[in-house]
Design an enzyme around this catalytic site. Sequence first.
Site, PDB file in Angstrom:
ATOM      1  N   ARG A  95       5.247  -4.002   9.436  1.00  0.00           N
ATOM      2  CA  ARG A  95       3.850  -4.403   9.568  1.00  0.00           C
ATOM      3  C   ARG A  95       3.624  -5.780   8.954  1.00  0.00           C
ATOM      4  O   ARG A  95       2.879  -6.602   9.496  1.00  0.00           O
ATOM      5  CB  ARG A  95       2.935  -3.360   8.907  1.00  0.00           C
ATOM      6  CG  ARG A  95       1.455  -3.694   9.078  1.00  0.00           C
ATOM      7  CD  ARG A  95       0.568  -2.565   8.623  1.00  0.00           C
ATOM      8  NE  ARG A  95       0.671  -2.354   7.190  1.00  0.00           N
ATOM      9  CZ  ARG A  95       0.123  -1.318   6.551  1.00  0.00           C
ATOM     10  NH1 ARG A  95      -0.538  -0.398   7.226  1.00  0.00           N
ATOM     11  NH2 ARG A  95       0.254  -1.189   5.244  1.00  0.00           N
ATOM     12  N   LYS A 117      -2.699  -7.442   7.925  1.00  0.00           N
ATOM     13  CA  LYS A 117      -3.159  -7.130   6.561  1.00  0.00           C
ATOM     14  C   LYS A 117      -3.305  -8.464   5.837  1.00  0.00           C
ATOM     15  O   LYS A 117      -2.494  -8.847   4.990  1.00  0.00           O
ATOM     16  CB  LYS A 117      -2.174  -6.186   5.867  1.00  0.00           C
ATOM     17  CG  LYS A 117      -2.866  -5.215   4.929  1.00  0.00           C
ATOM     18  CD  LYS A 117      -1.951  -4.100   4.491  1.00  0.00           C
ATOM     19  CE  LYS A 117      -2.552  -3.304   3.359  1.00  0.00           C
ATOM     20  NZ  LYS A 117      -3.692  -2.460   3.768  1.00  0.00           N
ATOM     21  N   GLU A 155     -13.280   1.302  11.299  1.00  0.00           N
ATOM     22  CA  GLU A 155     -12.665   1.650  10.013  1.00  0.00           C
ATOM     23  C   GLU A 155     -13.726   2.157   9.046  1.00  0.00           C
ATOM     24  O   GLU A 155     -14.932   1.934   9.224  1.00  0.00           O
ATOM     25  CB  GLU A 155     -11.987   0.421   9.406  1.00  0.00           C
ATOM     26  CG  GLU A 155     -10.860  -0.112  10.263  1.00  0.00           C
ATOM     27  CD  GLU A 155      -9.616  -0.475   9.470  1.00  0.00           C
ATOM     28  OE1 GLU A 155      -9.252   0.238   8.517  1.00  0.00           O
ATOM     29  OE2 GLU A 155      -9.006  -1.487   9.829  1.00  0.00           O
TER      30      GLU A 155
HETATM   31  C1  PLP Z   1      -4.037  -1.210   4.190  1.00  0.00           C
HETATM   32  C2  PLP Z   1      -5.212  -0.844   5.012  1.00  0.00           C
HETATM   33  C3  PLP Z   1      -5.393   0.465   5.525  1.00  0.00           C
HETATM   34  C4  PLP Z   1      -4.486   1.608   5.186  1.00  0.00           C
HETATM   35  O1  PLP Z   1      -3.148   1.446   5.604  1.00  0.00           O
HETATM   36  P1  PLP Z   1      -2.008   2.321   4.957  1.00  0.00           P
HETATM   37  O2  PLP Z   1      -0.763   1.789   5.554  1.00  0.00           O
HETATM   38  O3  PLP Z   1      -2.237   3.732   5.335  1.00  0.00           O
HETATM   39  O4  PLP Z   1      -2.096   2.126   3.487  1.00  0.00           O
HETATM   40  C5  PLP Z   1      -6.487   0.695   6.344  1.00  0.00           C
HETATM   41  N1  PLP Z   1      -7.378  -0.275   6.650  1.00  0.00           N
HETATM   42  C6  PLP Z   1      -7.247  -1.523   6.157  1.00  0.00           C
HETATM   43  C7  PLP Z   1      -8.254  -2.555   6.510  1.00  0.00           C
HETATM   44  C8  PLP Z   1      -6.160  -1.847   5.326  1.00  0.00           C
HETATM   45  O5  PLP Z   1      -6.039  -3.092   4.854  1.00  0.00           O
END
Ligand code: PLP
Length: 345
Positions: free
Chosen positions: A86, A188, A224
């Site tokens: 990722r 991210k 989200e």
């Molecule tokens: C990191 C994140 C998540 C959760 O991802 P995981 O891999 O399950 O920790 C969800 N939404 C956002 C905006 C994130 O930055």
Amino acid sequence: MADKAKPTDFDWNDLGFAYHDLPYRYRAYYKDGKWSDGGLETDSYMRVSEAAQSFHYGQEIFEGAKAYRRKDGGVNLFRPNMNAQRMNRSADRLLMPHFPEDKFIDAMKQVVKANQEFVPPYGTGATLYLRPFFFGTTPMVGVHAASDYTFEIFATPVGAYYKGGLAPTAYVTGSLDRAAHAGTGRAKAAGNYASSLLPGDEAHKAGFSDVVYLDPRLHENIEELGSANFFGITKDGKFQTPKSPSILPSITKYSLLALAPEFGLIPEETTISINDIDRFAEVGAMGTAAVISPVGSITHQGKKHVFYSETKVGPYTQKLYDRLTGIQFGDEPAPEGWIYDVPLK
Ligand SMILES: *Cc1c(COP(=O)(O)O)cnc(C)c1O
């Protein structure tokens, strides 16, 4: 400069979610088109140019993962290959180089091993949180991609999110977006978090735990829940989670989609309209930090929609939570390739 943390500083049963300056972090440097060997360093402070790309134009991406103490004293990582992959997809979107997956996993193991006294004991629910991050350091004032980068992983012990068992929280829809439809929502990227602070603050001030982001084009479909992904369990046994190009692809989400059939639930990624949420028997938020947070209600346009209960966790939510944490702490058999043992000697 503050002193380094010592294991005796911590009450493992009463840890929050905070940064502590542990003895070791991993760093690698990208220069002239290649990565340095990388290794452990002790100084938590970095010397970076005032004109570093990431300070001005935001080439900064990160990851979040945890190390879990098992009953036998060993330590597990949960799907670190997914974090590595990722991060490289995030890097593609921000025009940054890749960091090799094998080097990423090895670096995670090095940081855990070097700070192993800070992996909380089994049974406390606490973990060692790992924060890989990666940013442009080239000094510049013109807008372009950096040619030099630093990659780091630091660690900090964090407590179990829910100390007295899972407790539902209340969410509210807002009018601001965290990311554009074809923007950086799938990456991210630190910048997504900067744009989420104001909507989050507005929700907190109105007495809610966080905001429900709707899709940035129509403001109709759920995206989200704060900085976590959304799931809903329909009254007819489907585990549904939204599909959209501006959602961050959560590793917790993909893991729960894979586990849902064990409980007779049909996993589905689909469009979820905010106007059609009363079909859900249970709703929750998913992410590494909180694992699963049950959502007791969503308030939209002044109307409160309650799922299962505002005070008690629903049965499927509890089962999925128990199964996932059982895998992570090594108490239950894991699907092939999900658990990586960290050699501690
Ligand atoms: C990191 C994140 C998540 C959760 O991802 P995981 O891999 O399950 O920790 C969800 N939404 C956002 C905006 C994130 O930055």
